[in-house]
Motif scaffolding. Structure first.
Motif, PDB file in Angstrom:
ATOM      1  N   GLU A   1       0.813  -1.218   0.000  1.00 34.39           N
ATOM      2  CA  GLU A   1       0.000   0.000   0.000  1.00 34.39           C
ATOM      3  C   GLU A   1       0.847   1.269   0.000  1.00 34.39           C
ATOM      4  OE1 GLU A   1      -3.440   0.399   2.518  1.00 34.39           O
ATOM      5  OE2 GLU A   1      -3.844  -1.738   2.394  1.00 34.39           O
ATOM      6  N   GLN A   2       2.053   1.187  -0.518  1.00 36.02           N
ATOM      7  CA  GLN A   2       2.878   2.374  -0.693  1.00 36.02           C
ATOM      8  C   GLN A   2       2.512   2.987  -2.035  1.00 36.02           C
ATOM      9  OE1 GLN A   2       6.667   0.321  -0.279  1.00 36.02           O
ATOM     10  NE2 GLN A   2       7.054   1.478   1.609  1.00 36.02           N
TER      11      GLN A   2
ATOM     12  N   ILE B   1       5.926  10.019  -1.377  1.00 33.58           N
ATOM     13  CA  ILE B   1       5.515   8.647  -1.136  1.00 33.58           C
ATOM     14  C   ILE B   1       4.553   8.693   0.046  1.00 33.58           C
ATOM     15  CG2 ILE B   1       7.534   8.220   0.331  1.00 33.58           C
ATOM     16  CD1 ILE B   1       7.371   5.263  -0.533  1.00 33.58           C
ATOM     17  N   TRP B   2       3.527   7.856  -0.014  1.00 31.38           N
ATOM     18  CA  TRP B   2       2.554   7.768   1.081  1.00 31.38           C
ATOM     19  C   TRP B   2       2.341   6.307   1.407  1.00 31.38           C
ATOM     20  CZ3 TRP B   2      -2.017   5.147   1.673  1.00 31.38           C
ATOM     21  CH2 TRP B   2      -2.753   5.452   2.810  1.00 31.38           C
ATOM     22  N   ASP B   3       2.209   6.007   2.699  1.00 34.78           N
ATOM     23  CA  ASP B   3       1.743   4.691   3.124  1.00 34.78           C
ATOM     24  C   ASP B   3       0.971   4.874   4.426  1.00 34.78           C
ATOM     25  OD1 ASP B   3       3.389   3.931   5.576  1.00 34.78           O
ATOM     26  OD2 ASP B   3       5.027   4.234   4.162  1.00 34.78           O
TER      27      ASP B   3
ATOM     28  N   ASN C   1       3.526   5.505   7.695  1.00 36.72           N
ATOM     29  CA  ASN C   1       4.385   6.685   7.774  1.00 36.72           C
ATOM     30  C   ASN C   1       3.750   7.956   7.245  1.00 36.72           C
ATOM     31  OD1 ASN C   1       6.784   5.259   8.763  1.00 36.72           O
ATOM     32  ND2 ASN C   1       6.705   4.261   6.774  1.00 36.72           N
TER      33      ASN C   1
ATOM     34  N   THR D   1       2.621  10.800   4.542  1.00 38.76           N
ATOM     35  CA  THR D   1       3.237  11.397   3.355  1.00 38.76           C
ATOM     36  C   THR D   1       4.655  11.871   3.666  1.00 38.76           C
ATOM     37  OG1 THR D   1       1.069  12.154   2.611  1.00 38.76           O
ATOM     38  CG2 THR D   1       2.986  13.187   1.599  1.00 38.76           C
TER      39      THR D   1
ATOM     40  N   ASP E   1       7.779  -3.763  -4.468  1.00 39.15           N
ATOM     41  CA  ASP E   1       7.554  -4.182  -3.083  1.00 39.15           C
ATOM     42  C   ASP E   1       8.795  -4.053  -2.203  1.00 39.15           C
ATOM     43  OD1 ASP E   1       4.936  -4.692  -3.711  1.00 39.15           O
ATOM     44  OD2 ASP E   1       5.230  -6.831  -4.026  1.00 39.15           O
TER      45      ASP E   1
ATOM     46  N   GLY F   1      10.419  -1.300  -2.247  1.00 40.49           N
ATOM     47  CA  GLY F   1      10.459   0.133  -1.988  1.00 40.49           C
ATOM     48  C   GLY F   1      11.302   0.919  -2.982  1.00 40.49           C
TER      49      GLY F   1
END
Length: 141
Positions: free
Chosen positions: A52-53, A64-66, A69, A71, A94, A96
């Motif tokens: 879900e990144q 990048i958002w997840d 963490n 944004t 996956d 990153g």
């Protein structure tokens, strides 16, 4: 795909879990998954991986958002003296790793950002490996 406020929707990306990154006019971006759960995302996104990144943001200020963490600006992950002006991220895997393009020395160039483990992570990983090896050795006797 559902619409949340009656606007036009566009499916942007899908991951191996069937989660779809959707952009809706007048609303923004959200994640739709096969159980009809919807999660709003605070950045405009280009792609989603299985963790879900999401990478996206605005041109010239990619992010990048997840869900853990939140944004984070991609520019914060590179040295200020590197000379890069990141423009757009296109994909994240996956592991990153993020690819996209930016400007370096006044030339448009592709980039690959590879995540580096936090300094405290390495000793913990080694300690965990030692513990695991000791456990295996104890079972073998």
């Amino acid at each position: 795909l559902p619409t949340l406020n009656g606007g036009e929707t566009r499916a942007i990306a899908v991951n191996d879990l069937g989660q779809v990154l959707v952009a809706e006019s007048e609303l923004g971006t959200y994640i739709w998954n096969p159980t009809n759960e919807i999660s709003l995302v605070p950045i405009g996104g280009f792609t989603i991986n299985n963790l879900e990144q999401i990478v996206g943001g605005t041109v010239g200020d990619p992010s990048i958002w997840d869900p853990i963490n939140g944004t984070q600006r991609l520019a914060d992950f590179i040295s200020r003296g590197a000379g890069w002006r990141l423009e757009i991220p296109f994909a994240i895997n996956d592991a990153g790793d993020i690819v996209g393009y930016g400007v370096l020395n006044d030339q448009v160039r592709g980039f690959l950002l590879i995540p580096v483990p936090e300094p405290g992570f390495i000793p913990l990983a080694v300690l965990g490996s030692v513990f695991f090896a000791i456990r295996i050795r104890l079972r073998a006797h």
